[in-house]
Design a protein around this motif. Structure first.
Motif, PDB file in Angstrom:
ATOM      1  N   PRO A   7      19.705  -9.299 -80.528  1.00  0.00           N
ATOM      2  CA  PRO A   7      20.996  -8.615 -80.711  1.00  0.00           C
ATOM      3  C   PRO A   7      20.833  -7.096 -80.833  1.00  0.00           C
ATOM      4  O   PRO A   7      21.632  -6.341 -80.280  1.00  0.00           O
ATOM      5  N   ALA A   8      19.812  -6.646 -81.523  1.00  0.00           N
ATOM      6  CA  ALA A   8      19.587  -5.206 -81.668  1.00  0.00           C
ATOM      7  C   ALA A   8      19.273  -4.568 -80.321  1.00  0.00           C
ATOM      8  O   ALA A   8      19.761  -3.473 -80.009  1.00  0.00           O
ATOM      9  N   HIS A  11      22.525  -4.424 -78.335  1.00  0.00           N
ATOM     10  CA  HIS A  11      23.392  -3.359 -78.852  1.00  0.00           C
ATOM     11  C   HIS A  11      22.877  -1.992 -78.411  1.00  0.00           C
ATOM     12  O   HIS A  11      23.665  -1.111 -78.039  1.00  0.00           O
ATOM     13  N   LEU A  14      23.729  -1.578 -74.752  1.00  0.00           N
ATOM     14  CA  LEU A  14      25.152  -1.290 -74.596  1.00  0.00           C
ATOM     15  C   LEU A  14      25.466   0.156 -74.972  1.00  0.00           C
ATOM     16  O   LEU A  14      26.264   0.821 -74.306  1.00  0.00           O
ATOM     17  N   SER A  15      24.826   0.646 -76.011  1.00  0.00           N
ATOM     18  CA  SER A  15      25.029   2.032 -76.427  1.00  0.00           C
ATOM     19  C   SER A  15      24.544   3.004 -75.349  1.00  0.00           C
ATOM     20  O   SER A  15      25.238   3.971 -75.007  1.00  0.00           O
ATOM     21  N   ILE A  59      19.809   2.430 -82.032  1.00  0.00           N
ATOM     22  CA  ILE A  59      21.069   2.433 -81.285  1.00  0.00           C
ATOM     23  C   ILE A  59      21.595   3.866 -81.308  1.00  0.00           C
ATOM     24  O   ILE A  59      22.325   4.260 -82.200  1.00  0.00           O
ATOM     25  N   LEU A 101      25.068 -10.802 -75.079  1.00  0.00           N
ATOM     26  CA  LEU A 101      25.344 -10.679 -76.509  1.00  0.00           C
ATOM     27  C   LEU A 101      26.377 -11.712 -76.943  1.00  0.00           C
ATOM     28  O   LEU A 101      26.225 -12.340 -77.999  1.00  0.00           O
TER      29      LEU A 101
END
Length: 115
Positions: A7-8, A11, A14-15, A59, A101
């Protein structure tokens, strides 16, 4: 399970992709601005390095640098074809990361419901 790197990493991706979308939109908006140099966002190498070393990725959206590609007569180096390709590829990568995700969170929700 919740503390996994997946998940990290998603993320962080995505960032970085979101930052790339913003920079690409800025490039296209300034296509006729004299002296404007296109921006480029790099986050993949930092993300890959963190994952290879087992660290939780930061992130932060990545780093933005100005393109060193040749300029036209007004000093602008934005190429609409290249920017369109970058925007399309970034959008597809964003959708893929978002789907991954979503799948990860769905599996967590399913596991919690069966307990």
């Amino acid at each position: 399970m919740i503390g996994e790197l997946t998940p990290a990493a998603l993320h962080a991706a995505l960032s970085g992709l979101s930052q790339r979308q913003r920079v690409t939109a800025d490039n296209i908006a300034n296509i006729n601005t004299p002296g404007f140099l296109a921006g480029r966002v790099e986050f993949e190498s930092a993300l890959g390095g963190a994952l290879r070393s087992g660290e939780t990725p930061q992130i932060n959206g990545g780093t933005t640098a100005r393109s060193l590609e040749p300029t036209n007569t007004n000093g602008n180096n934005v190429n609409l074809d290249a920017e369109t390709l970058i925007a399309t590829e970034t959008g597809l990568r964003y959708q893929l990361a978002l789907s991954a995700l979503d799948g990860k969170y769905n599996s967590i929700r399913t596991a919690l419901r069966t307990q």
